[in-house]
Scaffold this motif. Structure first.
Motif, PDB file in Angstrom:
ATOM      1  N   GLU A  36       0.693  -1.031   0.009  1.00  0.00           N
ATOM      2  CA  GLU A  36      -0.116   0.135   0.095  1.00  0.00           C
ATOM      3  C   GLU A  36       0.920   1.097  -0.155  1.00  0.00           C
ATOM      4  OE1 GLU A  36      -3.900  -1.115   2.599  1.00  0.00           O
ATOM      5  OE2 GLU A  36      -1.934  -0.786   3.714  1.00  0.00           O
ATOM      6  N   TYR A  37       0.177   2.335  -0.513  1.00  0.00           N
ATOM      7  CA  TYR A  37       0.887   3.589  -0.247  1.00  0.00           C
ATOM      8  C   TYR A  37      -0.052   4.574   0.120  1.00  0.00           C
ATOM      9  CZ  TYR A  37      -1.580   5.215  -4.638  1.00  0.00           C
ATOM     10  OH  TYR A  37      -2.594   5.424  -5.494  1.00  0.00           O
ATOM     11  N   PRO A  38       0.548   5.743   0.792  1.00  0.00           N
ATOM     12  CA  PRO A  38      -0.526   6.711   1.541  1.00  0.00           C
ATOM     13  C   PRO A  38      -0.862   7.878   0.717  1.00  0.00           C
ATOM     14  CG  PRO A  38       1.986   7.267   2.119  1.00  0.00           C
ATOM     15  CD  PRO A  38       1.743   5.993   1.330  1.00  0.00           C
ATOM     16  N   GLY A  53      -0.020   0.279  -7.272  1.00  0.00           N
ATOM     17  CA  GLY A  53      -0.336   0.033  -8.743  1.00  0.00           C
ATOM     18  C   GLY A  53      -1.788   0.422  -8.930  1.00  0.00           C
ATOM     19  N   GLU A  54      -2.608   0.908  -8.058  1.00  0.00           N
ATOM     20  CA  GLU A  54      -3.708   1.472  -8.309  1.00  0.00           C
ATOM     21  C   GLU A  54      -4.025   3.078  -8.052  1.00  0.00           C
ATOM     22  OE1 GLU A  54      -7.068  -0.665  -6.345  1.00  0.00           O
ATOM     23  OE2 GLU A  54      -6.241  -2.534  -6.800  1.00  0.00           O
ATOM     24  N   PRO A  56      -5.302   6.500  -6.526  1.00  0.00           N
ATOM     25  CA  PRO A  56      -6.074   6.949  -5.238  1.00  0.00           C
ATOM     26  C   PRO A  56      -7.547   6.743  -5.441  1.00  0.00           C
ATOM     27  CG  PRO A  56      -4.555   8.462  -5.631  1.00  0.00           C
ATOM     28  CD  PRO A  56      -4.556   7.731  -7.063  1.00  0.00           C
ATOM     29  N   PRO A  57      -8.382   6.310  -4.400  1.00  0.00           N
ATOM     30  CA  PRO A  57      -9.671   6.309  -4.486  1.00  0.00           C
ATOM     31  C   PRO A  57     -10.294   7.736  -4.358  1.00  0.00           C
ATOM     32  CG  PRO A  57      -8.888   5.476  -2.207  1.00  0.00           C
ATOM     33  CD  PRO A  57      -7.605   5.861  -3.151  1.00  0.00           C
ATOM     34  N   LYS A  58     -11.490   7.655  -4.977  1.00  0.00           N
ATOM     35  CA  LYS A  58     -12.147   9.093  -5.173  1.00  0.00           C
ATOM     36  C   LYS A  58     -12.071   9.958  -3.862  1.00  0.00           C
ATOM     37  CE  LYS A  58     -16.858  11.003  -6.733  1.00  0.00           C
ATOM     38  NZ  LYS A  58     -16.329  11.712  -8.016  1.00  0.00           N
ATOM     39  N   GLY A  59     -11.936  11.056  -4.161  1.00  0.00           N
ATOM     40  CA  GLY A  59     -11.745  11.830  -3.065  1.00  0.00           C
ATOM     41  C   GLY A  59     -10.177  12.138  -2.290  1.00  0.00           C
ATOM     42  N   TYR A  60      -9.340  11.278  -2.917  1.00  0.00           N
ATOM     43  CA  TYR A  60      -8.245  11.327  -2.444  1.00  0.00           C
ATOM     44  C   TYR A  60      -7.007  11.562  -3.290  1.00  0.00           C
ATOM     45  CZ  TYR A  60      -9.802   9.394   1.946  1.00  0.00           C
ATOM     46  OH  TYR A  60     -10.368   8.969   3.121  1.00  0.00           O
ATOM     47  N   VAL A  61      -6.149  12.103  -3.167  1.00  0.00           N
ATOM     48  CA  VAL A  61      -4.770  12.231  -4.068  1.00  0.00           C
ATOM     49  C   VAL A  61      -3.542  11.885  -3.466  1.00  0.00           C
ATOM     50  CG1 VAL A  61      -5.993  14.347  -5.078  1.00  0.00           C
ATOM     51  CG2 VAL A  61      -4.264  14.754  -3.253  1.00  0.00           C
ATOM     52  N   ARG A  62      -2.580  11.562  -4.564  1.00  0.00           N
ATOM     53  CA  ARG A  62      -1.328  11.307  -4.163  1.00  0.00           C
ATOM     54  C   ARG A  62      -0.630  12.294  -3.261  1.00  0.00           C
ATOM     55  NH1 ARG A  62       0.643   6.394  -6.628  1.00  0.00           N
ATOM     56  NH2 ARG A  62      -0.875   6.023  -8.278  1.00  0.00           N
ATOM     57  N   TYR A  63       0.261  11.952  -2.415  1.00  0.00           N
ATOM     58  CA  TYR A  63       1.232  13.255  -2.080  1.00  0.00           C
ATOM     59  C   TYR A  63       1.856  13.924  -3.140  1.00  0.00           C
ATOM     60  CZ  TYR A  63      -0.627  12.120   2.622  1.00  0.00           C
ATOM     61  OH  TYR A  63      -1.321  11.725   4.059  1.00  0.00           O
ATOM     62  N   PRO A  64       2.549  15.112  -2.738  1.00  0.00           N
ATOM     63  CA  PRO A  64       3.436  15.317  -3.731  1.00  0.00           C
ATOM     64  C   PRO A  64       4.795  14.844  -3.632  1.00  0.00           C
ATOM     65  CG  PRO A  64       2.467  17.181  -2.618  1.00  0.00           C
ATOM     66  CD  PRO A  64       1.782  16.115  -2.117  1.00  0.00           C
ATOM     67  N   GLU A  65       5.438  14.665  -4.780  1.00  0.00           N
ATOM     68  CA  GLU A  65       6.935  13.849  -4.666  1.00  0.00           C
ATOM     69  C   GLU A  65       7.813  14.457  -3.750  1.00  0.00           C
ATOM     70  OE1 GLU A  65      10.366  12.647  -7.585  1.00  0.00           O
ATOM     71  OE2 GLU A  65       8.112  13.247  -8.619  1.00  0.00           O
ATOM     72  N   GLY A  66       8.260  13.633  -2.864  1.00  0.00           N
ATOM     73  CA  GLY A  66       9.319  14.042  -1.752  1.00  0.00           C
ATOM     74  C   GLY A  66       8.665  14.650  -0.707  1.00  0.00           C
TER      75      GLY A  66
END
Length: 98
Positions: A36-38, A53-54, A56-66
């Motif tokens: 998993e990833y946050p 590999g998936e 983010p679910p609806k309403g979520y985003v990846r954290y900015p790189e770094g």
């Protein structure tokens, strides 16, 4: 007759700490489990974990790189407890209640 003496508590603690140090184990708790990833909730300080590999679910985003939190209470987890990513991808200080 062979007599076995119990080790003092300090010796047991020192042995355990040495084992952790020598094996490279960390006492820090990971933000997400293996595989998993946050991810950050949009417009909120909330977070979750998504399967690697998936998207983010609806309403979520990846954290900015770094700026991805890795362990509980690390620099980036503390930062994201007081900052949000809005629907436009802008990072800003969280307002009370977000």
């Amino acid at each position: 007759m062979l007599r076995i003496r119990p080790l003092p508590l300090a010796a047991l603690v020192a042995t355990a700490l040495a084992a952790v140090t020598l094996t490279g184990c960390s006492m820090d708790e990971a933000v997400c489990g293996g595989g998993e990833y946050p991810v950050q909730a949009v417009g909120s300080t909330g977070s979750a974990c998504a399967p690697k590999g998936e998207d983010p679910p609806k309403g979520y985003v990846r954290y900015p790189e770094g700026k991805v939190p890795k362990t509980v209470d690390d620099k980036w987890e503390r930062y994201w407890n007081t900052h949000v990513i809005d629907e436009n991808g802008t990072v800003r200080k969280a307002e009370e209640g977000e």
